[in-house]
Design an enzyme around this catalytic site. Structure first.
Site, PDB file in Angstrom:
ATOM      1  N   ASP A 182       0.710  -1.026  -0.102  1.00 17.19           N
ATOM      2  CA  ASP A 182       0.045  -0.041  -0.013  1.00 17.19           C
ATOM      3  C   ASP A 182       0.842   1.214   0.169  1.00 17.19           C
ATOM      4  O   ASP A 182       2.211   0.992   0.069  1.00 17.19           O
ATOM      5  CB  ASP A 182      -0.871   0.043   1.104  1.00 17.19           C
ATOM      6  CG  ASP A 182      -2.102   0.885   0.910  1.00 17.19           C
ATOM      7  OD1 ASP A 182      -2.241   1.552  -0.173  1.00 17.19           O
ATOM      8  OD2 ASP A 182      -3.241   0.779   1.888  1.00 17.19           O
ATOM      9  N   CYS A 219     -13.492 -21.433  21.185  1.00 19.09           N
ATOM     10  CA  CYS A 219     -12.894 -21.597  20.200  1.00 19.09           C
ATOM     11  C   CYS A 219     -11.929 -22.931  20.425  1.00 19.09           C
ATOM     12  O   CYS A 219     -11.578 -23.187  21.414  1.00 19.09           O
ATOM     13  CB  CYS A 219     -11.996 -20.566  19.991  1.00 19.09           C
ATOM     14  SG  CYS A 219     -10.817 -20.643  18.451  1.00 19.09           S
ATOM     15  N   CYS A 251      -9.271 -23.522  18.242  1.00 17.64           N
ATOM     16  CA  CYS A 251      -7.968 -23.242  17.411  1.00 17.64           C
ATOM     17  C   CYS A 251      -6.871 -23.726  18.325  1.00 17.64           C
ATOM     18  O   CYS A 251      -6.942 -23.828  19.428  1.00 17.64           O
ATOM     19  CB  CYS A 251      -7.752 -21.910  16.914  1.00 17.64           C
ATOM     20  SG  CYS A 251      -7.188 -20.775  18.265  1.00 17.64           S
TER      21      CYS A 251
HETATM   22  N1  GUN Z   1      -6.479   1.233   3.308  1.00 16.89           N
HETATM   23  C1  GUN Z   1      -7.670   1.178   3.829  1.00 16.89           C
HETATM   24  N2  GUN Z   1      -8.258   2.176   2.938  1.00 16.89           N
HETATM   25  C2  GUN Z   1      -7.456   2.781   1.893  1.00 16.89           C
HETATM   26  C3  GUN Z   1      -7.887   3.579   1.025  1.00 16.89           C
HETATM   27  O1  GUN Z   1      -8.776   4.017   0.510  1.00 16.89           O
HETATM   28  N3  GUN Z   1      -6.586   3.671   0.108  1.00 16.89           N
HETATM   29  C4  GUN Z   1      -5.503   3.042   0.355  1.00 16.89           C
HETATM   30  N4  GUN Z   1      -4.452   3.326  -0.597  1.00 16.89           N
HETATM   31  N5  GUN Z   1      -5.401   2.217   1.255  1.00 16.89           N
HETATM   32  C5  GUN Z   1      -6.297   2.055   2.107  1.00 16.89           C
HETATM   33 ZN    ZN Z   2      -9.098 -19.793  19.270  1.00 18.22          ZN
END
Ligand code: GUN
Ligand code: ZN
Length: 649
Positions: free
Chosen positions: A90, A275, A277
């Site tokens: 990101d 749970c 897990c």
């Molecule tokens: N992470 C959560 N929402 C967004 C978004 O709208 N754009 C980007 N680039 N990362 C995100």
């Molecule tokens: Zn668990």
């Protein structure tokens, strides 16, 4: 280029295979967020513990940190976080949303992601907040588009993700999606939705997803940015989301909170861990509470990921079984806001869109879970087909109450008496799915559906509305035993048509349309029935095998001779999938049709429909069953579009 192909599907959701330079991923799937500054659980360990196939990390954090920056440029992001599978990065948009303006060049961060070898980089989009005015949202969207256009020129071999923005304005979302769809982007996140999820504004979330999906090219992966809680996964998948990312597992662990399929619970409020897990099997709640803080955090994060990945397995299984809507409705009952959001799907506009992607038939019976069931796209489609294709010509119609399935067996005695007097009068069943012509009583979903004895008033009203719409201006005779028979005597009318022939004609009409019924049907058809079940198996016309009826869904598979008749009688493009010359030799040998070879097809084709495969000159090459709908066939570059069953040479 990101290879993306559909393998299986249900609702508007799909199981796809996405292939990157670092291997492939089966979707729907989750990308755990890896913080390169503090790796809690390593991606490698995630792979061995939870089967993690892809992770996401933040290029902005790497970019800003001198040491990480250098390491990433020198050795690549895969070495940096020690993972040889696909990595998405990101861009810093979320940080700017959280902490205000950040000092970052939008193109430089794209180049940086490319240079550190990210498999899927993300542009620095403008986060469209839900409280923005439309003007503000539009302004941000225009900037996002500008950046996207400039960024694609820099991506080289990296795949580029361009998030759809537009705040909570559906028209802006669609507009943004259409514009982004036109540029050379590989992957489409739906952005700006985190605050909607944090505030449980699921109705707005649904509207954003649908509006975005409506504008996006269907052949690209769609990611719901920032969605990490499994509560909403089934609905998001049913609307066509392929990816989620989760930092929730770590953030919640930090706050000592545990993720469960439909909720989140604070560890200190639990006297028992609900749970099984590996974490919850090893420790009791008390033991977990008494661990050292960091160790506890690690275990809670692991629990959170176990639960989250299990939910994705459940979803993929539901798609495979054809029970995704059941899962969506079941989950929605766990949260009032999520339940409310299903109302959005009741609007005709949404049903019409969802219906295009809905498979024609499923492996499992339709299970009623409440009033939302009657608004499923499959129910809408079949009701519409009955209204359009089964015009009640006769003035009178006999109505049998809902009963056991198939109705013709359940009502065998009554039907015998009726037909003795008049076997032309239409008979319909006032079923929970709406009015069903008796002849369709073995066809999916009318025979393959399960309702409880008593259903809610809202559903009853819904069914009644359609019933009265269908029988408007008709003499509706509700079955009342001998009284009805007496009344019938006034209308006496007899022909030689039998129920089997009527059934064949009716199922052809539902599956292929009225023109197809005119082409294939005549009263001299020969029927071969199963000795075991007494049900129709094969249908012959003048000694030629034209149709086979499937035992599981009471629908026809088209045989070569049936296809030849339909091909001769139905004008182009009806039922056709038109393929390129390159693929003709392969399909003529019985190989499946790959999407990239489809030139055009009938816009009425839906997933799992029977179809005619033809060349440019409309020569009939083969008969098959679609995997994709018409929009997908024309856009997908990879994967099978039609599974060929019989070929002509
Ligand atoms: N992470 C959560 N929402 C967004 C978004 O709208 N754009 C980007 N680039 N990362 C995100
Ligand atoms: Zn668990």
């Amino acid at each position: 280029m990101l290879k993306f192909e559909i393998k299986d599907r249900d609702a508007s959701g799909r199981i796809c295979k996405m292939t990157t330079a670092h291997g492939s991923v089966i979707t729907p799937n989750l990308m755990p967020v890896i913080n390169p500054n503090k790796i809690l659980i390593s991606p490698k360990e995630m792979r061995s513990l939870f089967g993690t196939q892809i992770v996401i990390t933040n290029s902005y954090i790497i970019f800003k940190d001198k040491e990480l920056h250098k390491k990433a440029l020198d050795n690549g992001v895969h070495k940096l976080i020690d993972f040889d599978g696909p990595i998405m990065t990101d861009s810093g948009t979320f940080q700017s949303y959280m902490y205000g303006e950040i000092d970052l060049d939008p193109l430089q961060i794209v180049e940086f992601q490319r240079d550190i070898g990210s498999d899927i980089g993300t542009i620095l989009d403008i986060f469209g907040k839900p409280d923005q005015t439309k003007k503000q949202a539009e302004k941000g969207l225009i900037e996002t588009l500008n950046r996207a256009k400039k960024s694609v020129k820099l991506k080289n071999d990296m795949n580029l993700a361009c998030p759809v923005q537009g705040s909570v304005y559906p028209d802006l979302r669609t507009k943004c999606a259409i514009a982004l769809g036109k540029i050379d982007s590989d992957f489409y996140p739906i952005g700006g939705v985190v605050p909607l999820m944090e505030n449980q504004r699921y109705m707005d979330l649904v509207s954003c997803i649908i509006a975005s999906k409506k504008g996006l090219p269907p052949n690209r992966p769609v990611h719901l940015f920032g969605a990490g809680h499994p509560l909403i996964f089934p609905l998001a998948v049913a609307l066509g989301c392929d990816f989620f990312d989760s930092s929730a597992y770590a953030k919640y662990a930090e706050d000592e909170r545990m993720i469960f399929p439909t909720s989140t619970k604070k560890l200190d409020k639990l006297s028992e861990l609900p749970c099984c897990c590996p974490v919850c099997s090893k420790f009791t709640a008390e033991e977990l509470k008494n661990l050292d803080k960091n160790e506890r955090k690690l275990h809670l994060a692991k629990h959170n990921l176990y639960v989250t990945f299990t939910e994705l397995k459940n979803i993929r299984t539901a798609i495979n079984e054809g029970t995704l809507w059941e899962l969506v409705e079941k989950k929605a009952r766990a949260n009032p806001y999520l339940l409310e959001s299903l109302n959005y799907l009741r609007k005709i506009e949404q049903k019409k869109w969802l219906e295009k992607f809905e498979p024609t038939s499923k492996n499992r019976a339709l299970f009623y879970t409440g009033s939302h069931t009657l608004h499923r796209p499959i129910v809408y489609r079949n009701q519409q087909k009955i209204l359009e294709r089964f015009n009640l010509l006769n003035d009178s119609v006999i109505v049998m109450p809902e009963g056991k399935k198939p109705y013709s067996t359940f009502y065998a005695d009554e039907l015998k008496k009726i037909w003795k007097i008049n076997n032309e009068i239409p008979i319909i069943v006032d079923s929970h799915l709406g009015p069903v012509p008796l002849e369709l009583d073995e066809m999916y979903p009318f025979a393959q559906c399960v309702f409880p004895e008593i259903i809610d008033n809202e559903s009853l009203k819904n069914t009644k509305d359609i019933f009265w719409q269908y029988t408007k201006n008709k003499n509706v005779i509700f079955w009342q035993g001998s009284k009805t028979l007496k009344e019938l005597k006034k209308t006496s009318q007899k022909t030689i048509k039998n129920i089997d022939l009527k059934r064949i004609e009716a199922v052809i009409k539902m599956q292929f349309g009225i023109d197809a019924a005119n082409a294939l049907y005549d009263e001299n058809l020969k029927i071969v029935k199963s000795r075991k079940t007494g049900k129709i198996r094969n249908v012959y016309s003048k000694e030629k095998h034209i149709l086979s009826m499937r035992a599981n869904d009471g629908m026809f598979t088209l045989k070569k001779d049936g296809a030849t008749i339909l091909h001769r009688q139905l004008k182009r493009p009806k039922l056709r999938v038109l393929i390129k010359d390159d693929a003709v030799p392969f399909v003529s040998e019985g190989k499946s049709v790959f999407a990239k070879f489809v030139i055009d097809c009938d816009s009425e084709l839906r997933p799992f429909d029977e179809c005619l495969i033809v060349d440019k000159n409309d020569k009939l090459l083969a008969v098959g069953r679609t995997l994709l709908n018409h929009i997908e066939m024309k856009t997908f570059e990879y994967g099978v579009a039609v599974k060929t069953r019989e070929h002509f040479i």
